[in-house]
Design a protein around this motif. Structure first.
Motif, PDB file in Angstrom:
ATOM      1  N   GLU A  64      11.893  -4.052   1.675  1.00 51.44           N
ATOM      2  CA  GLU A  64      11.264  -3.448   0.498  1.00 51.44           C
ATOM      3  C   GLU A  64      10.646  -4.504  -0.415  1.00 51.44           C
ATOM      4  N   LYS A  65      11.305  -5.661  -0.562  1.00 53.02           N
ATOM      5  CA  LYS A  65      10.861  -6.703  -1.501  1.00 53.02           C
ATOM      6  C   LYS A  65      10.883  -8.059  -0.802  1.00 53.02           C
ATOM      7  N   GLU A 250       6.617  -1.960   7.272  1.00 48.83           N
ATOM      8  CA  GLU A 250       7.522  -1.568   6.184  1.00 48.83           C
ATOM      9  C   GLU A 250       7.153  -2.244   4.872  1.00 48.83           C
ATOM     10  N   GLN A 254       4.018   0.464   3.940  1.00 48.06           N
ATOM     11  CA  GLN A 254       4.821   1.468   3.252  1.00 48.06           C
ATOM     12  C   GLN A 254       5.086   1.114   1.783  1.00 48.06           C
ATOM     13  N   HIS A 255       5.534  -0.134   1.539  1.00 48.16           N
ATOM     14  CA  HIS A 255       5.983  -0.469   0.181  1.00 48.16           C
ATOM     15  C   HIS A 255       4.893  -1.088  -0.688  1.00 48.16           C
ATOM     16  N   ARG A 259       3.008   3.204  -1.379  1.00 46.08           N
ATOM     17  CA  ARG A 259       3.617   3.340  -2.712  1.00 46.08           C
ATOM     18  C   ARG A 259       2.548   3.475  -3.785  1.00 46.08           C
ATOM     19  N   TYR A 265       7.636   7.734  -2.861  1.00 41.49           N
ATOM     20  CA  TYR A 265       8.954   7.294  -3.329  1.00 41.49           C
ATOM     21  C   TYR A 265       9.395   8.017  -4.603  1.00 41.49           C
TER      22      TYR A 265
END
Length: 356
Positions: A64-65, A250, A254-255, A259, A265
């Motif tokens: 995610e980060k 990912e 995705q993030h 987003r 989210y």
């Protein structure tokens, strides 16, 4: 007692009180909300494996980060043990360092101004406005990626603007290197926003002044962008080599993109959400920020005076992150934290005039 001496003592007392706010009881509350425990656990798993590349949560990859906050937590775990204090120490230091960078920028602006227009105390009061703002204190006392990217973006933008004031060619070259190094660190702090905000702010600054960057600033991209990418590659290269498309999909698809353009989210907010949010983040200096917009209306925007350049740069620093994240379909309060130093510079400038 002379007024200048009294002001210095008052500022020092405020500063010491603010420092206490950042560290007093830092490890006392348990990890809060969904994010703090998650980020602390990811760093804990990386720490136990001595793995600086792959973030995992419960043994599963967690892309995610990016890695910078995890690295700071791992270093603190090694020094102080796996505790709430260690998990929050890096963000707390990041908040204070952000304030010190704003102090440095304000002092350089003071030095560049003529005596008759010198904004005495600009560095002190701008940094105090930032460090005592509710937004910076709250995010610095938690395990947050937003305060880390705020620090790295501040490093980048402070180096850039000081290079605009610097006349010595060698020092200016080092400052431009600091700008690109800050961009590279921002990529490690929170991904592609680390490029969008610094270049968006600098581009908007020149647009507001209706001028082009000079030749040295433009040609610096030939070596500066490779420097930034080299710093970022310290994590992006090995994690991509190890995980390939799984990481790319990912982390980036995705993030980042999903987003931004969708409500995948579940963080929907109206377009104007960040206007009242900025007023809350800069509290208790909101009135001074609003008052600074009166100065904006009186400026000769193409003026070459350091104080004019400073005001327009701070304005761009505030506007760009707010405008960019207002376009996003997913909105959280911390997204616009990198705009807070710009707001503090504007509030600090107005505060100096108010005190004088």
């Amino acid at each position: 007692m002379q007024r200048s001496t009294l002001a210095k003592r008052v500022w020092l007392l405020f500063f010491l009180a603010v420092v206490a706010c950042y560290f007093y009881g830092l490890g006392r509350p348990p990890l809060l909300g969904p994010d703090e425990p998650r980020y602390a656990q990811v760093a804990h798993e990386m720490f136990l494996r001595a793995d600086f590349i792959t973030p995992t949560l419960g043994g599963h990859t967690w892309f995610e980060k990016p890695s910078l906050l995890y690295w700071m937590m791992m270093a603190a775990y090694g020094a102080f043990g796996v505790t709430e204090f260690a998990a929050r120490l890096g963000p707390a230091l990041a908040g204070l360092l952000t304030g010190l960078l704003i102090f440095w920028l304000g002092r350089r602006v003071e030095r560049a101004c003529e005596d008759r227009e010198k904004p005495r105390g600009l560095g002190q009061w701008s940094s105090l406005a930032l460090l005592s703002s509710g937004g910076l204190i709250v995010f610095s006392r938690g395990a947050s990626f937003d305060i880390i990217v705020t620090l790295t973006v501040t490093l980048s933008l402070c180096c850039f603007f000081v290079s605009e004031l610097e006349r010595d060619a060698r020092r200016r070259l080092w400052l431009l290197a600091g700008f690109y190094a800050g961009v590279g660190l921002s990529l490690l702090a929170k991904g592609l926003v680390g490029i969008v905000v610094p270049f968006g702010v600098t581009g908007t600054y020149f647009l507001l002044r209706r001028t082009w960057p000079d030749r040295k600033s433009l040609t610096s991209m030939l070596w500066g962008m490779p420097l930034a990418l080299l710093i970022a590659a310290s994590w992006y290269a090995p994690v991509t080599a190890r995980h390939g498309w799984l990481f790319i999909d990912e982390f980036f698809v995705q993030h980042h993109f999903a987003r931004f353009v969708s409500n995948k989210y579940h963080h929907p907010q109206p377009f104007w959400f960040y206007l009242p949010m900025m007023a809350a983040l800069i509290f208790p200096w909101t009135a001074f920020l609003v008052g600074s917009f009166r100065t904006t209306a009186r400026l000769s925007w193409r003026g070459k005076e350091p104080l004019t350049k400073f005001h327009l740069f701070a304005l761009a620093w505030l506007v760009v992150p707010v405008a960019f994240f207002s376009l996003s379909e997913s909105k959280l309060p911390g997204y616009v934290l990198p705009a807070l130093p710009g707001a503090a510079l504007l509030a600090g400038e107005y505060l100096v005039g108010f005190l004088n």
